[in-house]
Design a protein around this motif. Sequence first.
Motif, mmCIF file in Angstrom:
data_model
loop_
_atom_site.group_PDB
_atom_site.id
_atom_site.type_symbol
_atom_site.label_atom_id
_atom_site.label_comp_id
_atom_site.label_asym_id
_atom_site.label_seq_id
_atom_site.Cartn_x
_atom_site.Cartn_y
_atom_site.Cartn_z
ATOM 1 N N TYR A 14 -6.040 -4.150 -1.997
ATOM 2 C CA TYR A 14 -4.850 -3.475 -1.472
ATOM 3 C C TYR A 14 -4.993 -3.095 0.000
ATOM 4 N N GLY A 15 -5.966 -3.691 0.700
ATOM 5 C CA GLY A 15 -6.070 -3.449 2.127
ATOM 6 C C GLY A 15 -7.487 -3.603 2.628
ATOM 7 N N PRO A 16 -7.710 -3.355 3.914
ATOM 8 C CA PRO A 16 -9.070 -3.404 4.452
ATOM 9 C C PRO A 16 -9.886 -2.220 3.948
ATOM 10 N N ASP A 40 -11.844 3.211 1.577
ATOM 11 C CA ASP A 40 -10.733 2.274 1.445
ATOM 12 C C ASP A 40 -9.630 2.570 2.453
ATOM 13 N N ALA A 41 -8.548 1.781 2.371
ATOM 14 C CA ALA A 41 -7.466 1.872 3.355
ATOM 15 C C ALA A 41 -6.778 3.221 3.346
ATOM 16 N N GLN A 42 -6.863 3.950 2.220
ATOM 17 C CA GLN A 42 -6.269 5.282 2.142
ATOM 18 C C GLN A 42 -7.231 6.393 2.564
ATOM 19 N N LEU A 66 -11.630 1.489 10.479
ATOM 20 C CA LEU A 66 -10.488 0.923 9.754
ATOM 21 C C LEU A 66 -9.373 0.531 10.709
ATOM 22 N N GLN A 67 -9.140 1.352 11.721
ATOM 23 C CA GLN A 67 -8.041 1.105 12.652
ATOM 24 C C GLN A 67 -8.377 0.020 13.678
ATOM 25 N N ARG A 100 -15.848 -3.134 8.984
ATOM 26 C CA ARG A 100 -14.608 -3.346 8.241
ATOM 27 C C ARG A 100 -14.649 -4.694 7.528
ATOM 28 N N GLN A 102 -12.169 -7.248 5.274
ATOM 29 C CA GLN A 102 -10.759 -7.464 4.989
ATOM 30 C C GLN A 102 -10.497 -8.938 4.712
#
Length: 328
Positions: A14-16, A40-42, A66-67, A100, A102
């Motif tokens: 669901y994301g990086p 996780d991404a959250q 992450l960013q 990261r 992804q």
Amino acid sequence: MITCFQQLAQALTYGPAVLATVVSIRGSVPREVGARLVVDAQGQAFNTIGGGAGEAKVIAQAQTVLQTGESQIVEIDLTGAPHRQTQGVCGGLMQVWLERWQGKDALALAQTIVQRLQAGQSVTLVTPLDGNGTPYLSEVPPDLDPAIAFVDTLQPPPLLLIVGAGHVGVQLAKVAHLAGFAIAVQDDRPDWANERLYPQATYRLTQPIEPALATLADHQNLYAALVTRGYTYDLEALTHLLSRPIPCTYIGMIGSEKRVRQVYQTLEQSGLPRSSFANIYGPIGLDIEALTPEEIAVSITAELIMVRRGGTGRPLSERLRHPMVANP
């Protein structure tokens, strides 16, 4: 380690995600080289590299990774030095690599690691530290400069074979699984060796011990705990475990000293040299005066961890409470 990469694989759906890996330590620190956590991404964190302010620092920096996607080293200072900001007073330093992960390739890599570890195989993960590459697997650990790449051979979890699916076995499966052991249980009674009583078990073997061990023949890190319902079952299990082509890392046998001695005598009379079972842990477990099945399971699991990690089984407080006690 399987759990960590399972968490990473799940996060990548669901994301990086950021994988934080301890790549260097010095002095007294809470975790070892190779310890990992996933962010996780959250921003949720899974697993641990030691907790406390140091881990909080890593999780905060993971938001930046992450960013930006730019990998970085985070230093955790646990020296407690008064002249600079530190994250604890353990006495040492940790360096943690944040990278990261992804996309489909990263997900496939994480899934491959999980699959190979679940199959009982070791796997070597190479993580470039110069910013010019992505993690990859190597069949042979490469001889690389530690400043250029972090090479980590991941080992499958130790497999604990519980021989005897009675009350102690039920509790031992729970505690040992919590401590990181994969679980197999063998008993000729399907009413005992089943999914209801052993939901943690990867293997539930209701055939005799010899064909059951054939199922586990390729496992290179096998621990065996004999918690059977009788003397004859101990003898049969030990006879086959001691002749296993890949020696067990650990064999422990429940029972009184009298029962254990009787088993040893019978084995000797059958022709097995005493040297072949000199390293059996019998009676099984550490001496904590355990009485209930739950307490016995804790005692046994403590001994399993001691063997796995190379501990002594002595109280950590011993040298502070008795300063004159010599180091082991």
